[in-house]
Design a protein around this motif. Structure first.
Motif, PDB file in Angstrom:
ATOM      1  N   ALA A 224      52.628   8.112  -4.870  1.00 17.20           N
ATOM      2  CA  ALA A 224      54.376   8.501  -5.336  1.00 17.20           C
ATOM      3  C   ALA A 224      54.681   9.425  -6.398  1.00 17.20           C
ATOM      4  O   ALA A 224      55.900   9.740  -6.306  1.00 17.20           O
ATOM      5  CB  ALA A 224      54.510   7.165  -5.848  1.00 17.20           C
ATOM      6  N   THR A 245      53.594  -2.519  -8.563  1.00 16.28           N
ATOM      7  CA  THR A 245      52.633  -1.752  -6.914  1.00 16.28           C
ATOM      8  C   THR A 245      52.795  -3.445  -6.153  1.00 16.28           C
ATOM      9  O   THR A 245      52.015  -4.231  -6.515  1.00 16.28           O
ATOM     10  CB  THR A 245      52.063  -1.723  -7.086  1.00 16.28           C
ATOM     11  N   ARG A 247      52.453  -4.453  -2.010  1.00 13.54           N
ATOM     12  CA  ARG A 247      52.086  -3.337  -0.795  1.00 13.54           C
ATOM     13  C   ARG A 247      51.987  -5.277   0.281  1.00 13.54           C
ATOM     14  O   ARG A 247      51.841  -5.997   0.057  1.00 13.54           O
ATOM     15  CB  ARG A 247      50.269  -3.586  -1.083  1.00 13.54           C
ATOM     16  N   HIS A 251      51.328  -0.749   3.302  1.00 14.77           N
ATOM     17  CA  HIS A 251      52.721  -0.289   3.908  1.00 14.77           C
ATOM     18  C   HIS A 251      52.915  -1.094   2.184  1.00 14.77           C
ATOM     19  O   HIS A 251      52.321  -1.611   1.927  1.00 14.77           O
ATOM     20  CB  HIS A 251      54.253  -0.776   3.918  1.00 14.77           C
ATOM     21  N   TRP A 252      52.809   0.726   0.943  1.00 16.59           N
ATOM     22  CA  TRP A 252      53.293  -0.193  -0.202  1.00 16.59           C
ATOM     23  C   TRP A 252      54.597   0.469  -1.138  1.00 16.59           C
ATOM     24  O   TRP A 252      55.426   1.682  -0.370  1.00 16.59           O
ATOM     25  CB  TRP A 252      52.081   0.922  -1.044  1.00 16.59           C
ATOM     26  N   LEU A 253      55.199  -0.275  -1.696  1.00 16.04           N
ATOM     27  CA  LEU A 253      56.225   0.159  -2.658  1.00 16.04           C
ATOM     28  C   LEU A 253      55.898  -0.182  -4.017  1.00 16.04           C
ATOM     29  O   LEU A 253      55.337  -0.525  -4.707  1.00 16.04           O
ATOM     30  CB  LEU A 253      57.253  -1.014  -2.319  1.00 16.04           C
ATOM     31  N   ARG A 255      56.839   1.600  -8.177  1.00 16.36           N
ATOM     32  CA  ARG A 255      58.121   1.620  -8.580  1.00 16.36           C
ATOM     33  C   ARG A 255      57.662   2.562  -9.576  1.00 16.36           C
ATOM     34  O   ARG A 255      56.723   2.352 -11.098  1.00 16.36           O
ATOM     35  CB  ARG A 255      58.610   0.532  -9.074  1.00 16.36           C
ATOM     36  N   ASP A 267      61.642   3.921  -7.184  1.00 19.13           N
ATOM     37  CA  ASP A 267      60.825   2.969  -6.189  1.00 19.13           C
ATOM     38  C   ASP A 267      60.975   3.918  -4.792  1.00 19.13           C
ATOM     39  O   ASP A 267      61.368   4.828  -3.829  1.00 19.13           O
ATOM     40  CB  ASP A 267      62.685   2.007  -5.312  1.00 19.13           C
ATOM     41  N   GLU A 269      58.413   4.616  -1.470  1.00 21.99           N
ATOM     42  CA  GLU A 269      57.512   3.900  -0.470  1.00 21.99           C
ATOM     43  C   GLU A 269      56.503   4.615   0.229  1.00 21.99           C
ATOM     44  O   GLU A 269      57.175   5.907   0.202  1.00 21.99           O
ATOM     45  CB  GLU A 269      59.299   3.325   0.922  1.00 21.99           C
ATOM     46  N   THR A 271      52.988   4.804   2.981  1.00 21.14           N
ATOM     47  CA  THR A 271      52.274   4.601   4.225  1.00 21.14           C
ATOM     48  C   THR A 271      51.092   5.550   4.153  1.00 21.14           C
ATOM     49  O   THR A 271      50.584   6.571   4.008  1.00 21.14           O
ATOM     50  CB  THR A 271      53.294   4.566   5.476  1.00 21.14           C
ATOM     51  N   THR A 296      57.520   8.051   2.451  1.00 21.68           N
ATOM     52  CA  THR A 296      58.534   7.774   3.398  1.00 21.68           C
ATOM     53  C   THR A 296      60.063   8.016   2.854  1.00 21.68           C
ATOM     54  O   THR A 296      60.707   8.372   3.548  1.00 21.68           O
ATOM     55  CB  THR A 296      57.971   6.245   4.189  1.00 21.68           C
ATOM     56  N   SER A 297      60.068   7.644   1.642  1.00 15.96           N
ATOM     57  CA  SER A 297      60.873   7.709   0.816  1.00 15.96           C
ATOM     58  C   SER A 297      61.059   7.291  -0.698  1.00 15.96           C
ATOM     59  O   SER A 297      60.203   6.834  -1.179  1.00 15.96           O
ATOM     60  CB  SER A 297      62.350   6.361   1.499  1.00 15.96           C
TER      61      SER A 297
END
Length: 301
Positions: A224, A245, A247, A251-253, A255, A267, A269, A271, A296-297
């Motif tokens: 990230a 963090t 999960r 998939h993880w998000l 910040r 933020d 994202e 994978t 991914t974003s």
């Protein structure tokens, strides 16, 4: 029938293996200068006093420190004089600590164990970081073939900061450089790119190009951060902070907040997925799957 020799770094570059998210976790490093040829398993294979060797090993294991053998580029086994050792400690504030000493006999390494067991000892702060180049050919051929030219180029520029070292992980990403105690891994380097990368790092600027990750972060966090640096530009080592963090399966998000003193939030994202089984080292014929963390974003919060 003659078969073509396999080089793991060549194969990784041909596949386009991803660098971000591949730095091993670690906050403490033990450096032991050793001029004779390095065993394939590094410190574990040294013919030292068994008691002193085990003492240091246990002290390092207790704090999850990595023991690396080091030498100056071009030095030979017969070089005279006491050898150096160091304990390098990462600090989240950026006030990284270094403690240095010398040793001549295996028993002298007990001093390193004492330092590891007394983390309250301040050590020296404000010192320039140590630049470690993996050239451990007995562990992996690519580490030597790609690492030695990098060690030569960097040593010519920063003779006092640069050491060759034993295996740091990620043979297929050779040439690998670890900057410690900053805790930053770079990979896929050659002589020219290594000088540019280290020059920027020493000037307080971490670029996403060739960045494997920060050793205080987990792989998804490393990926990230590298993605944010790639999109929004280089930043200082401690400019960004991981403030969240979560999960859900693969998939993880993540910040990220920064760069300091800004409070902008990003933020990201991520994978995670495994690659098909592949030969990942020159000397290991077995195949294994590698974990890849793909961003991914990225959204500005």
């Amino acid at each position: 029938m003659r078969t073509e020799r396999f080089f793991c770094a060549d194969a990784a570059r041909a596949r386009g293996d991803t660098l971000p998210g591949t730095a091993p976790y670690g906050l403490v490093w033990v450096l032991v200068e050793y001029h004779a040829p390095w065993p394939a398993n590094g410190y574990d294979g040294l013919a030292l006093d068994p008691g002193a060797k085990a003492l240091l090993f246990e002290a390092a294991r207790a704090v999850r420190a990595r023991i690396l053998l080091i030498r100056r580029h071009g030095r030979r086994a017969g070089d005279a004089g006491p050898r150096r050792w160091a304990v390098l400690r990462y600090d989240a504030t950026g006030a990284h600590r270094q403690q240095w000493g010398t040793w001549e006999r295996g028993e002298d390494l007990a001093r390193i164990a004492d330092v590891l067991e007394a983390p309250g000892e301040p050590g020296e702060t404000g010192l320039p970081p140590v630049v470690l180049v993996c050239t451990h050919g007995r562990h992996d051929t690519c580490c030597a073939l790609r690492g030695r030219p990098v060690a030569g180029a960097l040593s010519e520029r920063w003779a006092d900061l640069v050491w060759e070292c034993t295996h740091v992980g990620g043979d297929r990403f050779a040439a690998n450089v670890l900057v410690a105690p900053d805790g930053v891994y770079y990979g896929g380097l050659d002589a020219a790119s290594s000088v540019a990368v280290v020059e920027r790092h020493l000037a307080g600027c971490v670029d996403a190009e060739h960045l494997r990750g920060y050793t205080d972060l987990f792989p998804a966090q490393q990926a990230a951060l590298a993605a944010v640096l790639a999109r929004y530009g280089p930043a200082a080592r401690h400019a960004f902070t991981v403030t969240g963090t979560t999960r859900a399966g693969p998939h993880w998000l993540i910040r990220l907040t920064g760069p300091a003193p800004s409070t902008t939030a990003y933020d990201v994202e991520v994978t995670a997925h495994r690659t098909p089984p592949r030969q990942l080292t020159c000397n290991g014929l077995a195949t294994s799957a590698a974990m890849v963390h793909e961003v991914t974003s990225i959204r500005v919060g």
